[in-house]
Design a protein around this motif. Structure first.
Motif, PDB file in Angstrom:
ATOM      1  N   UNK A 210       0.807  -1.199   0.000  1.00 58.16           N
ATOM      2  CA  UNK A 210       0.000   0.000   0.000  1.00 58.16           C
ATOM      3  C   UNK A 210       0.843   1.253   0.000  1.00 58.16           C
ATOM      4  N   UNK A 211       0.181   2.367  -0.229  1.00 62.58           N
ATOM      5  CA  UNK A 211       0.821   3.677  -0.198  1.00 62.58           C
ATOM      6  C   UNK A 211      -0.090   4.615   0.556  1.00 62.58           C
ATOM      7  N   UNK A 212       0.408   5.107   1.697  1.00 59.42           N
ATOM      8  CA  UNK A 212      -0.392   5.932   2.595  1.00 59.42           C
ATOM      9  C   UNK A 212      -1.639   5.147   2.987  1.00 59.42           C
ATOM     10  N   UNK A 213      -2.834   5.665   2.705  1.00 58.83           N
ATOM     11  CA  UNK A 213      -4.058   4.969   3.113  1.00 58.83           C
ATOM     12  C   UNK A 213      -4.611   4.033   2.032  1.00 58.83           C
ATOM     13  N   UNK A 214      -3.992   4.018   0.879  1.00 66.04           N
ATOM     14  CA  UNK A 214      -4.448   3.154  -0.207  1.00 66.04           C
ATOM     15  C   UNK A 214      -3.768   1.797  -0.093  1.00 66.04           C
ATOM     16  N   UNK A 215      -4.574   0.719  -0.088  1.00 64.60           N
ATOM     17  CA  UNK A 215      -4.059  -0.644   0.067  1.00 64.60           C
ATOM     18  C   UNK A 215      -4.422  -1.488  -1.150  1.00 64.60           C
TER      19      UNK A 215
ATOM     20  N   UNK B 257      -9.225 -29.245  -7.641  1.00 65.83           N
ATOM     21  CA  UNK B 257      -9.587 -28.654  -8.929  1.00 65.83           C
ATOM     22  C   UNK B 257     -10.018 -27.200  -8.818  1.00 65.83           C
ATOM     23  N   UNK B 258      -9.966 -26.643  -7.602  1.00 62.92           N
ATOM     24  CA  UNK B 258     -10.385 -25.253  -7.399  1.00 62.92           C
ATOM     25  C   UNK B 258      -9.171 -24.332  -7.485  1.00 62.92           C
ATOM     26  N   UNK B 259      -9.288 -23.292  -8.332  1.00 56.97           N
ATOM     27  CA  UNK B 259      -8.262 -22.264  -8.461  1.00 56.97           C
ATOM     28  C   UNK B 259      -8.930 -20.897  -8.352  1.00 56.97           C
ATOM     29  N   UNK B 260      -8.244 -19.972  -7.691  1.00 54.69           N
ATOM     30  CA  UNK B 260      -8.765 -18.613  -7.653  1.00 54.69           C
ATOM     31  C   UNK B 260      -7.631 -17.605  -7.581  1.00 54.69           C
ATOM     32  N   UNK B 261      -7.719 -16.590  -8.430  1.00 56.93           N
ATOM     33  CA  UNK B 261      -6.825 -15.443  -8.406  1.00 56.93           C
ATOM     34  C   UNK B 261      -7.654 -14.236  -8.028  1.00 56.93           C
ATOM     35  N   UNK B 262      -7.358 -13.644  -6.894  1.00 60.49           N
ATOM     36  CA  UNK B 262      -8.179 -12.560  -6.348  1.00 60.49           C
ATOM     37  C   UNK B 262      -7.407 -11.252  -6.333  1.00 60.49           C
ATOM     38  N   UNK B 263      -8.125 -10.172  -6.616  1.00 59.95           N
ATOM     39  CA  UNK B 263      -7.589  -8.827  -6.525  1.00 59.95           C
ATOM     40  C   UNK B 263      -8.366  -8.057  -5.476  1.00 59.95           C
ATOM     41  N   UNK B 264      -7.688  -7.207  -4.742  1.00 63.40           N
ATOM     42  CA  UNK B 264      -8.357  -6.419  -3.724  1.00 63.40           C
ATOM     43  C   UNK B 264      -7.793  -5.020  -3.642  1.00 63.40           C
ATOM     44  N   UNK B 265      -8.651  -4.064  -3.358  1.00 66.99           N
ATOM     45  CA  UNK B 265      -8.238  -2.684  -3.152  1.00 66.99           C
ATOM     46  C   UNK B 265      -8.991  -2.155  -1.949  1.00 66.99           C
ATOM     47  N   UNK B 266      -8.298  -1.412  -1.109  1.00 67.58           N
ATOM     48  CA  UNK B 266      -8.947  -0.973   0.113  1.00 67.58           C
ATOM     49  C   UNK B 266      -8.294   0.241   0.727  1.00 67.58           C
ATOM     50  N   UNK B 267      -8.657   0.518   1.965  1.00 62.91           N
ATOM     51  CA  UNK B 267      -8.128   1.660   2.695  1.00 62.91           C
ATOM     52  C   UNK B 267      -7.927   1.275   4.149  1.00 62.91           C
ATOM     53  N   UNK B 268      -7.131   2.065   4.851  1.00 63.52           N
ATOM     54  CA  UNK B 268      -6.869   1.817   6.256  1.00 63.52           C
ATOM     55  C   UNK B 268      -7.377   2.977   7.095  1.00 63.52           C
ATOM     56  N   UNK B 269      -7.884   2.643   8.262  1.00 64.14           N
ATOM     57  CA  UNK B 269      -8.398   3.636   9.197  1.00 64.14           C
ATOM     58  C   UNK B 269      -7.645   3.467  10.514  1.00 64.14           C
ATOM     59  N   UNK B 270      -6.945   4.486  10.931  1.00 66.46           N
ATOM     60  CA  UNK B 270      -6.246   4.434  12.206  1.00 66.46           C
ATOM     61  C   UNK B 270      -7.157   4.859  13.341  1.00 66.46           C
ATOM     62  N   UNK B 271      -6.900   4.349  14.529  1.00 67.71           N
ATOM     63  CA  UNK B 271      -7.699   4.730  15.696  1.00 67.71           C
ATOM     64  C   UNK B 271      -6.827   4.701  16.939  1.00 67.71           C
ATOM     65  N   UNK B 272      -7.285   5.350  17.975  1.00 66.18           N
ATOM     66  CA  UNK B 272      -6.624   5.344  19.268  1.00 66.18           C
ATOM     67  C   UNK B 272      -7.676   5.124  20.344  1.00 66.18           C
ATOM     68  N   UNK B 273      -7.327   4.302  21.344  1.00 67.99           N
ATOM     69  CA  UNK B 273      -8.228   4.063  22.465  1.00 67.99           C
ATOM     70  C   UNK B 273      -7.850   5.015  23.587  1.00 67.99           C
ATOM     71  N   UNK B 274      -8.807   5.835  23.991  1.00 70.76           N
ATOM     72  CA  UNK B 274      -8.555   6.782  25.074  1.00 70.76           C
ATOM     73  C   UNK B 274      -8.848   6.132  26.425  1.00 70.76           C
ATOM     74  N   UNK B 275      -7.959   6.393  27.361  1.00 69.31           N
ATOM     75  CA  UNK B 275      -8.166   5.857  28.699  1.00 69.31           C
ATOM     76  C   UNK B 275      -9.164   6.723  29.464  1.00 69.31           C
ATOM     77  N   UNK B 276     -10.024   6.065  30.190  1.00 69.08           N
ATOM     78  CA  UNK B 276     -10.980   6.786  31.023  1.00 69.08           C
ATOM     79  C   UNK B 276     -10.370   7.074  32.389  1.00 69.08           C
ATOM     80  N   UNK B 277     -10.461   8.314  32.798  1.00 72.98           N
ATOM     81  CA  UNK B 277      -9.952   8.680  34.117  1.00 72.98           C
ATOM     82  C   UNK B 277     -11.074   8.590  35.139  1.00 72.98           C
ATOM     83  N   UNK B 278     -10.815   7.891  36.232  1.00 74.19           N
ATOM     84  CA  UNK B 278     -11.818   7.749  37.269  1.00 74.19           C
ATOM     85  C   UNK B 278     -11.779   8.925  38.233  1.00 74.19           C
TER      86      UNK B 278
END
Length: 299
Positions: free
Chosen positions: A263-268, A278-299
């Motif tokens: 991939x390049x940047x967000x393009x995958x 007897x089964x054969x498959x050639x697959x192509x895929x195109x996608x994107x990535x989404x970054x995330x962060x988990x925030x800690x909860x303060x008590x």
């Protein structure tokens, strides 16, 4: 009289030496995130005087020359030489001998898939956790392709990446599931437990696999066990593609898997090949990535 002169001369030299010493203060921090590095050893180059940084990275050392060179060293850290050039207070940035960033954490990847032979429609999703405190990243992925009739290709995987990780070596553990329903010909399910041995840009793959094979016109299901081996390599910029090939040996069958994924940047993108009987498959895929962060909860 001579003894008195000798004593006075020695006292004068000692006084001049003490007067000529310069006190240098400073702090040792990481070049990566500017956090203090404790317990670093600091010595004046070519001399025997030295000191050790405290728990907050602070230090103080006496040197004979205001233009002296200080040498900073610590286990696992790149040794650094710092020329004072008349400075009395310094901030010294150092770096560890090995710093690894796990860019495959905190991500969700979504693809649209198309099989060029038997399963033209499909999609794939991959989820990776943040880097865990006890080490590693847990990943999960699922891929599904179909022709909206009798043909289906499914692939699921749970992976524990970077469980063992050093500067030059990395290990991943995987559980992989493959299922094929092929044109009223056969149905199959395969499970494998795999270990990836990663040496910088090259990986070796070894595992144990089981296959449940049900031919439609035959009576009964074959349950087969086998071994799986593979090889992979990560290439350079700008797409950083990873090329992987795997083969599983059963009693009377071979199962082939191959992929190129990058991939390049967000393009995958990916290209995958799968073959069983007897089964054969050639697959192509195109996608994107989404970054995330988990925030800690303060008590």
């Amino acid at each position: 009289m001579i003894k008195r002169l000798t004593f006075m001369l020695s006292l004068l030299v000692s006084s001049l030496t003490a007067w000529s010493q310069v006190i240098i203060t400073g702090k040792v921090i990481s070049k990566i995130d500017e956090t203090p590095i404790p317990l670093v050893t600091i010595v004046e180059k070519g001399k025997s005087n030295g000191t050790t940084a405290d728990i907050d990275g602070n230090f103080s050392i006496k040197v004979a020359d205001p233009n002296a060179t200080l040498v900073f060293s610590f286990i696992g850290m790149v040794t650094k030489e710092y020329r004072l050039k008349g400075q009395r207070h310094i901030i010294v940035e150092t770096k560890w001998g090995c710093h690894k960033d796990f860019f495959d954490s905190n991500e969700i990847k979504v693809y649209a898939n198309s099989g060029l032979i038997n399963t033209p429609l499909g999609g794939q999703v991959e989820v990776a956790t943040p880097y865990l405190l006890f080490g590693g990243v847990i990943k999960g992925s699922y891929s599904y392709q179909t022709n909206l009739d009798h043909n289906e290709l499914q692939n699921g995987q749970i992976e524990f990446s970077h469980f063992i990780s050093t500067c030059d070596f990395d290990m991943d553990f995987k559980w992989n599931y493959r299922q094929v329903n092929f044109d009223n010909n056969f149905d199959s399910k395969a499970y494998s437990f795999e270990t990836d041995y990663n040496f910088r840009n090259v990986k070796l793959i070894a595992g144990y696999t089981q296959l449940s094979f049900d031919r439609i016109e035959a009576v009964g299901t074959k349950a087969l066990s086998g071994v799986l081996i593979g090889f992979g390599a990560t290439l350079g910029q700008p797409l950083h593609p990873t090329v992987i090939g795997k083969v599983a040996w059963y009693k009377d069958k071979l199962e082939y898997q191959a992929s190129v994924q990058g991939g390049y940047k967000r393009l995958l993108f990916f290209t995958k090949f799968y073959k069983l009987n007897s089964f054969n498959e050639l697959s192509l895929g195109i996608g994107t990535t989404i970054g995330y962060r988990i925030k800690r909860r303060e008590k």
